[in-house]
Write an enzyme that holds these catalytic residues in place. Structure first.
Site, PDB file in Angstrom:
ATOM      1  N   LYS A  47       0.834  -1.046   0.082  1.00 55.36           N
ATOM      2  CA  LYS A  47       0.075  -0.192  -0.030  1.00 55.36           C
ATOM      3  C   LYS A  47       0.814   1.198  -0.092  1.00 55.36           C
ATOM      4  O   LYS A  47       0.511   2.369  -0.129  1.00 55.36           O
ATOM      5  CB  LYS A  47      -0.998  -0.102   1.124  1.00 55.36           C
ATOM      6  CG  LYS A  47      -1.748  -1.056   1.441  1.00 55.36           C
ATOM      7  CD  LYS A  47      -2.776  -0.825   2.926  1.00 55.36           C
ATOM      8  CE  LYS A  47      -3.532  -2.282   2.915  1.00 55.36           C
ATOM      9  NZ  LYS A  47      -4.027  -2.185   4.324  1.00 55.36           N
ATOM     10  N   GLY A  48       2.257   1.099   0.324  1.00 54.95           N
ATOM     11  CA  GLY A  48       3.018   2.364   0.676  1.00 54.95           C
ATOM     12  C   GLY A  48       3.299   3.098  -0.710  1.00 54.95           C
ATOM     13  O   GLY A  48       3.144   4.362  -0.323  1.00 54.95           O
ATOM     14  N   GLU A 103       8.290   2.216  -5.974  1.00 57.41           N
ATOM     15  CA  GLU A 103       8.374   1.941  -4.573  1.00 57.41           C
ATOM     16  C   GLU A 103       8.125   3.272  -3.880  1.00 57.41           C
ATOM     17  O   GLU A 103       8.700   4.221  -4.144  1.00 57.41           O
ATOM     18  CB  GLU A 103       9.595   1.261  -4.216  1.00 57.41           C
ATOM     19  CG  GLU A 103       9.579  -0.294  -4.565  1.00 57.41           C
ATOM     20  CD  GLU A 103       8.923  -0.963  -3.309  1.00 57.41           C
ATOM     21  OE1 GLU A 103       8.217  -0.669  -2.714  1.00 57.41           O
ATOM     22  OE2 GLU A 103       9.221  -2.285  -3.244  1.00 57.41           O
ATOM     23  N   ASP A 104       7.749   3.044  -2.436  1.00 56.28           N
ATOM     24  CA  ASP A 104       7.865   4.444  -1.672  1.00 56.28           C
ATOM     25  C   ASP A 104       9.374   4.326  -1.040  1.00 56.28           C
ATOM     26  O   ASP A 104       9.995   5.434  -1.056  1.00 56.28           O
ATOM     27  CB  ASP A 104       6.707   4.326  -0.550  1.00 56.28           C
ATOM     28  CG  ASP A 104       6.685   2.699   0.177  1.00 56.28           C
ATOM     29  OD1 ASP A 104       7.225   1.961  -0.159  1.00 56.28           O
ATOM     30  OD2 ASP A 104       5.961   2.777   1.295  1.00 56.28           O
ATOM     31  N   ASP A 107      14.536  -0.231   2.098  1.00 52.15           N
ATOM     32  CA  ASP A 107      15.214  -0.269   2.969  1.00 52.15           C
ATOM     33  C   ASP A 107      16.182  -1.492   2.729  1.00 52.15           C
ATOM     34  O   ASP A 107      17.391  -1.487   2.384  1.00 52.15           O
ATOM     35  CB  ASP A 107      14.708  -0.292   4.176  1.00 52.15           C
ATOM     36  CG  ASP A 107      13.352  -1.420   4.208  1.00 52.15           C
ATOM     37  OD1 ASP A 107      13.508  -2.270   3.809  1.00 52.15           O
ATOM     38  OD2 ASP A 107      12.651  -0.923   5.180  1.00 52.15           O
ATOM     39  N   LYS A 135      17.131   3.554   2.047  1.00 51.29           N
ATOM     40  CA  LYS A 135      18.018   3.703   3.152  1.00 51.29           C
ATOM     41  C   LYS A 135      19.313   3.067   2.756  1.00 51.29           C
ATOM     42  O   LYS A 135      19.323   1.674   3.093  1.00 51.29           O
ATOM     43  CB  LYS A 135      17.272   3.189   4.222  1.00 51.29           C
ATOM     44  CG  LYS A 135      15.984   3.853   4.774  1.00 51.29           C
ATOM     45  CD  LYS A 135      15.474   3.016   6.176  1.00 51.29           C
ATOM     46  CE  LYS A 135      14.402   3.671   6.684  1.00 51.29           C
ATOM     47  NZ  LYS A 135      13.797   2.856   7.721  1.00 51.29           N
ATOM     48  N   PHE A 156      13.335   5.042  11.483  1.00 50.41           N
ATOM     49  CA  PHE A 156      11.831   4.535  11.258  1.00 50.41           C
ATOM     50  C   PHE A 156      10.940   5.604  10.675  1.00 50.41           C
ATOM     51  O   PHE A 156      10.631   6.385  11.626  1.00 50.41           O
ATOM     52  CB  PHE A 156      11.302   3.610  12.222  1.00 50.41           C
ATOM     53  CG  PHE A 156      10.048   2.889  11.826  1.00 50.41           C
ATOM     54  CD1 PHE A 156       9.985   1.821  11.097  1.00 50.41           C
ATOM     55  CD2 PHE A 156       8.770   3.333  12.415  1.00 50.41           C
ATOM     56  CE1 PHE A 156       8.802   1.176  10.613  1.00 50.41           C
ATOM     57  CE2 PHE A 156       7.647   2.683  11.987  1.00 50.41           C
ATOM     58  CZ  PHE A 156       7.498   1.596  11.074  1.00 50.41           C
ATOM     59  N   VAL A 157      10.832   5.832   9.294  1.00 51.44           N
ATOM     60  CA  VAL A 157       9.965   6.988   8.960  1.00 51.44           C
ATOM     61  C   VAL A 157       8.264   6.385   8.677  1.00 51.44           C
ATOM     62  O   VAL A 157       8.178   5.417   8.139  1.00 51.44           O
ATOM     63  CB  VAL A 157      10.469   7.497   7.777  1.00 51.44           C
ATOM     64  CG1 VAL A 157      11.978   8.189   8.144  1.00 51.44           C
ATOM     65  CG2 VAL A 157      10.898   6.578   6.611  1.00 51.44           C
ATOM     66  N   ASP A 163       3.779   3.873   6.466  1.00 46.46           N
ATOM     67  CA  ASP A 163       2.937   3.681   7.957  1.00 46.46           C
ATOM     68  C   ASP A 163       3.460   2.864   8.721  1.00 46.46           C
ATOM     69  O   ASP A 163       4.675   2.422   8.723  1.00 46.46           O
ATOM     70  CB  ASP A 163       1.629   2.827   7.472  1.00 46.46           C
ATOM     71  CG  ASP A 163       2.091   1.417   7.310  1.00 46.46           C
ATOM     72  OD1 ASP A 163       1.368   0.574   8.159  1.00 46.46           O
ATOM     73  OD2 ASP A 163       2.750   0.966   6.554  1.00 46.46           O
TER      74      ASP A 163
END
Length: 185
Positions: A47-48, A103-104, A107, A135, A156-157, A163
Site C-alpha cells: 500500500k505504501g 516503490e515508496d 530499505d 536507506k 523508522f519513517v 505507515d
C-alpha cells in the site's frame, strides 16, 4: 493530516511536502527521458506506494499504463523478514512490456530483489525501479534503483504512504516516528 496534528509522535521531519514534490518531478523527467519510444507500465507496490504512484502518474507527460501488486514481507514488524508473499497479483501481463516498479521506500532491498526476479521471469522487455526513498545503511542486497528521489538515514519513517500499523500514511511529508510509539529504542 499535517505533522502538527500528531507532532507528539514525530521526532523530526525528514522531507516536507514541497521537497517530495520536487523529488517526484525530478523522477518524472528522468522517466520521460528514458521512455520516449514506448509506453511504460508503472507498477505500484501496495500500500505504501499509493501516494508516490498517484503523484508520479500525474506528473508524467508521456503515455503510460498502471497496475498494482501487493506483497508482504513485514507482517506486524518494523523490519522486513525477507520472506515475500503475494497478496494481490498483477492484472496486466508483463510479457514484452517496459516495466517501472514504483516503490515508496527501499530499505533492506530484499522485497525489491524478489520483485525484480519475479518480473524478469514474466518476460518483461525491461524492468526498472523508481523509489522515492532509499536507506543505504539498511541495504542487505544490492538492487538497482534507476530513478531515486532521496537517500535518507536508517530511521523508522512514516508519512506520504509509509505507515506504522496502518497509521500515518496520510501525512503530507515524511518524518521519523518516535521509538516510544512502536516500542523501539
Amino acid at each position: 493530516m499535517e505533522f502538527e496534528d500528531i507532532s507528539a509522535d514525530i521526532e523530526s521531519v525528514v522531507l516536507t511536502k514541497e521537497q517530495i514534490a520536487e523529488g517526484v518531478a525530478r523522477i518524472a523527467r528522468e522517466i520521460e527521458r528514458d521512455h520516449t519510444n514506448h509506453t511504460p507500465l508503472l507498477i505500484g507496490v501496495l500500500k505504501g506506494a499509493v501516494m508516490v504512484m498517484a503523484d508520479l502518474a500525474r506528473e508524467l507527460r508521456i503515455p503510460l499504463e498502471i497496475d498494482w501488486m501487493a506483497v508482504s514481507s513485514y507482517g506486524a514488524s518494523t523490519k522486513s523478514s525477507g520472506v515475500v508473499r503475494i497478496v494481490k497479483d498483477l492484472e496486466i501481463s508483463l510479457e514484452g512490456r517496459h516495466v517501472i516498479i514504483v516503490e515508496d521506500i527501499v530499505d533492506s532491498g530484499l522485497t525489491l530483489s524478489w520483485l525484480l526476479e519475479n518480473f524478469a521471469s514474466r518476460q518483461a522487455a525491461s524492468v526498472r525501479v523508481a523509489a522515492l526513498l532509499r536507506k543505504p545503511e539498511a541495504m542487505k542486497v544490492d538492487v538497482p534503483i534507476d530513478y531515486l528521489g532521496f537517500d535518507i538515514p536508517n530511521d523508522f519513517v512514516v508519512g506520504y504512504g509509509l505507515d506504522y500499523a496502518e497509521s500515518y500514511r496520510s501525512l503530507s511529508g515524511v518524518g521519523v516516528l518516535k521509538p516510544s510509539v512502536y516500542g523501539g529504542s
